[in-house]
Design a protein around this motif. Structure first.
Motif, short mmCIF file in Angstrom:
data_model
loop_
_atom_site.label_atom_id
_atom_site.label_comp_id
_atom_site.label_asym_id
_atom_site.label_seq_id
_atom_site.Cartn_x
_atom_site.Cartn_y
_atom_site.Cartn_z
N GLY A 39 65.99 -8.10 115.51
CA GLY A 39 65.15 -7.55 114.44
C GLY A 39 63.68 -7.56 114.82
N SER A 40 63.28 -8.52 115.65
CA SER A 40 61.89 -8.56 116.11
C SER A 40 61.59 -7.37 117.02
CB SER A 40 61.59 -9.86 116.85
OG SER A 40 61.75 -10.96 115.99
N ASP A 41 62.58 -6.92 117.80
CA ASP A 41 62.38 -5.73 118.63
C ASP A 41 62.13 -4.51 117.75
OD1 ASP A 41 62.80 -7.05 121.10
OD2 ASP A 41 64.97 -6.89 120.84
N LEU A 42 62.70 -4.53 116.55
CA LEU A 42 62.49 -3.39 115.65
C LEU A 42 61.03 -3.28 115.22
CD1 LEU A 42 65.67 -3.39 113.37
CD2 LEU A 42 65.20 -2.01 115.41
N HIS A 43 60.31 -4.42 115.15
CA HIS A 43 58.88 -4.32 114.79
C HIS A 43 58.13 -3.55 115.88
CE1 HIS A 43 60.02 -7.04 111.72
NE2 HIS A 43 59.97 -8.15 112.43
N ILE A 44 58.54 -3.75 117.13
CA ILE A 44 57.94 -3.01 118.24
C ILE A 44 58.38 -1.54 118.18
CG2 ILE A 44 57.87 -2.76 120.75
CD1 ILE A 44 58.24 -5.73 121.03
N ILE A 216 70.89 -12.10 99.82
CA ILE A 216 70.36 -10.88 99.20
C ILE A 216 70.12 -9.80 100.26
CG2 ILE A 216 68.42 -9.94 97.84
CD1 ILE A 216 68.19 -13.29 97.31
N ASP A 217 70.61 -8.60 100.02
CA ASP A 217 70.38 -7.46 100.92
C ASP A 217 70.78 -6.23 100.14
OD1 ASP A 217 70.35 -5.63 103.29
OD2 ASP A 217 70.28 -7.48 104.44
N ARG A 218 70.78 -5.07 100.81
CA ARG A 218 71.26 -3.86 100.14
C ARG A 218 72.36 -3.17 100.94
NH1 ARG A 218 68.83 0.89 102.55
NH2 ARG A 218 67.47 0.06 104.16
N GLU A 221 77.90 -3.73 104.28
CA GLU A 221 78.66 -4.50 105.27
C GLU A 221 77.97 -5.80 105.64
OE1 GLU A 221 77.82 -1.32 105.55
OE2 GLU A 221 76.54 -1.05 107.32
N ARG A 222 76.66 -5.85 105.49
CA ARG A 222 75.94 -7.10 105.76
C ARG A 222 76.20 -8.10 104.62
NH1 ARG A 222 70.71 -5.98 109.40
NH2 ARG A 222 71.70 -4.47 110.77
N LEU A 223 76.20 -7.59 103.39
CA LEU A 223 76.52 -8.46 102.26
C LEU A 223 77.96 -8.97 102.38
CD1 LEU A 223 74.75 -6.43 99.44
CD2 LEU A 223 74.22 -8.80 100.11
N ALA A 261 64.23 -13.89 105.46
CA ALA A 261 64.77 -13.49 106.77
C ALA A 261 64.64 -11.97 106.91
CB ALA A 261 66.22 -13.94 106.93
N VAL A 262 63.56 -11.43 106.38
CA VAL A 262 63.32 -9.98 106.40
C VAL A 262 62.14 -9.64 107.31
CG1 VAL A 262 62.82 -7.93 105.01
CG2 VAL A 262 64.25 -9.75 104.06
N GLY A 263 60.95 -10.12 106.95
CA GLY A 263 59.76 -9.78 107.74
C GLY A 263 59.28 -8.37 107.45
N GLN A 334 57.24 -18.94 114.59
CA GLN A 334 58.20 -18.58 115.65
C GLN A 334 59.01 -19.84 115.93
OE1 GLN A 334 58.47 -15.56 116.80
NE2 GLN A 334 56.48 -14.57 116.59
N THR A 335 60.26 -19.68 116.26
CA THR A 335 61.17 -20.82 116.38
C THR A 335 60.89 -21.64 117.63
OG1 THR A 335 62.80 -19.56 115.21
CG2 THR A 335 63.61 -21.42 116.48
N HIS A 336 60.99 -22.95 117.48
CA HIS A 336 60.87 -23.87 118.63
C HIS A 336 62.24 -23.96 119.31
CE1 HIS A 336 57.00 -24.70 116.96
NE2 HIS A 336 57.53 -25.14 115.84
P1 NAD Z 1 67.35 -7.01 110.67
O1 NAD Z 1 66.32 -5.95 110.58
O2 NAD Z 1 68.67 -6.69 111.23
O3 NAD Z 1 67.60 -7.65 109.22
C1 NAD Z 1 66.71 -7.55 108.15
C2 NAD Z 1 67.54 -7.39 106.88
O4 NAD Z 1 66.69 -7.49 105.74
C3 NAD Z 1 68.25 -6.05 106.80
O5 NAD Z 1 69.64 -6.24 106.62
C4 NAD Z 1 67.59 -5.38 105.58
O6 NAD Z 1 68.48 -4.53 104.88
C5 NAD Z 1 67.16 -6.59 104.76
N1 NAD Z 1 66.08 -6.33 103.80
C6 NAD Z 1 65.05 -5.43 103.88
N2 NAD Z 1 64.26 -5.51 102.79
C7 NAD Z 1 64.80 -6.47 102.00
C8 NAD Z 1 64.45 -7.00 100.72
N3 NAD Z 1 63.38 -6.56 100.05
N4 NAD Z 1 65.24 -7.98 100.20
C9 NAD Z 1 66.33 -8.44 100.87
N5 NAD Z 1 66.72 -7.96 102.09
C10 NAD Z 1 65.96 -6.99 102.63
O7 NAD Z 1 66.64 -8.19 111.49
P2 NAD Z 1 67.07 -9.66 111.98
O8 NAD Z 1 67.42 -9.59 113.41
O9 NAD Z 1 68.04 -10.28 111.05
O10 NAD Z 1 65.65 -10.38 111.86
C11 NAD Z 1 65.11 -10.65 110.59
C12 NAD Z 1 63.65 -11.07 110.70
O11 NAD Z 1 63.55 -12.30 111.44
C13 NAD Z 1 62.77 -10.07 111.47
O12 NAD Z 1 61.50 -9.98 110.82
C14 NAD Z 1 62.60 -10.70 112.81
O13 NAD Z 1 61.40 -10.30 113.43
C15 NAD Z 1 62.54 -12.15 112.42
N6 NAD Z 1 62.77 -13.11 113.51
C16 NAD Z 1 61.98 -14.19 113.54
C17 NAD Z 1 62.12 -15.14 114.52
C18 NAD Z 1 61.26 -16.35 114.51
O14 NAD Z 1 61.17 -17.05 115.51
N7 NAD Z 1 60.64 -16.68 113.40
C19 NAD Z 1 63.09 -14.97 115.51
C20 NAD Z 1 63.93 -13.85 115.44
C21 NAD Z 1 63.76 -12.91 114.43
#
Ligand code: NAD
Ligand code: ZN
Length: 389
Positions: A39-44, A216-218, A221-223, A261-263, A334-336
């Motif tokens: 998911g972090s790659d998606l920010h890029i 919580i999600d929308r 299949e993830r739910l 866990a969204v970002g 960021q995770t240790h």
């Molecule tokens: P992902 O994009 O697959 O999952 C994000 C989920 O959030 C999706 O299923 C999406 O439908 C859901 N979502 C979007 N808006 C929402 C809302 N308002 N309420 C509830 N759910 C919502 O990504 P992922 O791989 O699961 O990563 C999640 C986040 O964790 C990302 O921001 C990623 O950058 C971050 N991350 C952080 C670290 C760290 O070290 N802190 C490490 C890895 C990933």
């Protein structure tokens, strides 16, 4: 070698690039056997990280075999099968010595860029732009791993790549997110986002003693995965008022801990608009931290807010009054990874959980562009993509 290279928002390409070389006596070269899209790659991919350059190699969740070693590496040998934490850490600085590996002072040569913006520099990260050191990533056939003595973890042969690959990032990330909730017996933990990180946060919250987890999600299949694999209760945020539903499910008290866990979640054209903005500003300002706002407003009095989702730049409209008056505790970062890798490997070896449950797609490396697209757009029931170089 072949590698996945960034060329702009929504534009990644598999290209032929020079093989990595040992640059420092503490380096190792890894031949990559499995590498995942995060998911972090998606920010890029969305264009949210402004210090990418065309041609930069992506990827920070990877594992493989050691094929070359610098003269000062002692703890691993050629032929070892290893996983690689996504954070690069020297092992010797003030922060590494305090188990705060993702804050390493010696692994980010471009710290000055970050310091211009925020005052402090995080550790270097693989494949995560020049702000985080400009290291080539692991969505490739080979990668150079600095500080190999502390940055490589040997994996027993009887475990498959799929079982251990996520020790590089998302399993420790979900685990640290849950640990940051200070879970006590009887606690209810609510988790926003059922992507791969959310799925591991659910599992980890139960491992750490939560009585109930509400996910919580929308995306159906993830739910579904959260419910079946994670044993969580689920809420679709497009169908219910999440705050009201959580109150009702907790007898009016609200969850004891809430995990974001969204970002920086982006949808379609929004991402492009923000991309245009960051190109000018080098700072991200968004009014869309929807999940984070809901997390804070929903947390019960005295609760914990744990932020695993990645944010950059500045966020607007954070309800600090609510946080203040409920006496919330915030933890994030960021995770240790280095801290959690061995204990979580033990959980896998004991059979407490098999992390491969999140994988929905295994693709050859040259199909990475397709992998990015379906992961971003949540097409083909995609939850986690593993690429095979
Ligand atoms: P992902 O994009 O697959 O999952 C994000 C989920 O959030 C999706 O299923 C999406 O439908 C859901 N979502 C979007 N808006 C929402 C809302 N308002 N309420 C509830 N759910 C919502 O990504 P992922 O791989 O699961 O990563 C999640 C986040 O964790 C990302 O921001 C990623 O950058 C971050 N991350 C952080 C670290 C760290 O070290 N802190 C490490 C890895 C990933
Ligand atoms: Zn990741």
């Amino acid at each position: 070698m072949k590698a996945v290279c960034w060329h702009g928002a929504n534009d990644v390409r598999v290209e032929t690039v020079p093989d990595p070389k040992i640059l420092n006596p503490r380096d190792a070269i890894i031949k990559i056997t499995s590498t995942a899209i995060c998911g972090s790659d998606l920010h890029i991919y969305d264009g949210y990280i402004p210090t990418m350059q065309k041609g930069d190699i992506l990827g920070h969740e990877f594992m493989g075999e050691v094929v070359e070693l610098g003269s000062e590496v002692k703890n691993v040998k050629i032929g070892d099968r290893v996983v690689v934490p996504f954070t690069i850490s020297c092992g010797n600085c003030f922060f590494c010595q305090r188990d705060l590996w993702s804050l390493c002072d010696n692994s980010n040569p471009n710290a000055w860029m970050v310091e211009l913006q925020m005052g402090h520099s995080p550790a270097g990260l693989f494949g995560y732009s020049h702000l985080f050191g400009g290291y080539a990533g692991g969505q490739a056939e080979y990668a150079r791993v600095p500080f190999a003595d502390v940055g490589l973890f040997k994996i027993p042969d009887h475990l498959t790549d799929e079982q251990v690959l996520f020790l590089t990032d998302i399993f420790p990330t979900g685990y640290m997110a849950a640990e940051n909730c200070n879970i006590k017996p009887g606690d209810v933990v609510a988790i926003w986002g059922c992507g791969p990180v959310g799925q591991f946060a659910i599992k980890s919250a139960f491992l750490l003693g939560a009585e109930r987890v509400i996910a919580i999600d929308r995306i159906p299949e993830r739910l579904q995965m959260a419910k079946e694999q994670g044993k969580a209760e689920i809420l679709n945020y497009e169908e219910v008022d999440v705050g009201e539903a959580l109150k009702e499910m907790t007898g009016g008290r609200g969850p004891d801990a809430c995990i974001d866990a969204v970002g920086m979640e982006a949808h379609g054209t929004d991402a492009m608009a923000i991309y245009d903005k960051v190109k000018q500003a080098v700072r991200l300002e968004t009014d869309r931290p929807t999940a984070l706002r809901q997390v804070i407003l929903s947390a019960g009095k005295g609760g914990h807010v744990s932020i695993a989702g990645v944010y950059g730049g500045f966020l607007d409209k954070i309800p600090m009054g609510s946080a203040m008056n409920k006496g919330l505790t915030f933890k994030m970062g960021q995770t240790h990874v280095h801290r959690y890798l061995k204990p979580l490997l033990n959980h896998i070896e004991n059979g407490d959980l098999d992390p491969s449950f999140v994988i929905t797609h295994k693709l050859p490396l040259n199909q990475a562009p397709h992998g990015y697209q379906i992961f971003k757009e949540k097409k083909d029931n995609c939850i986690k993509v593993v690429l095979k170089p």
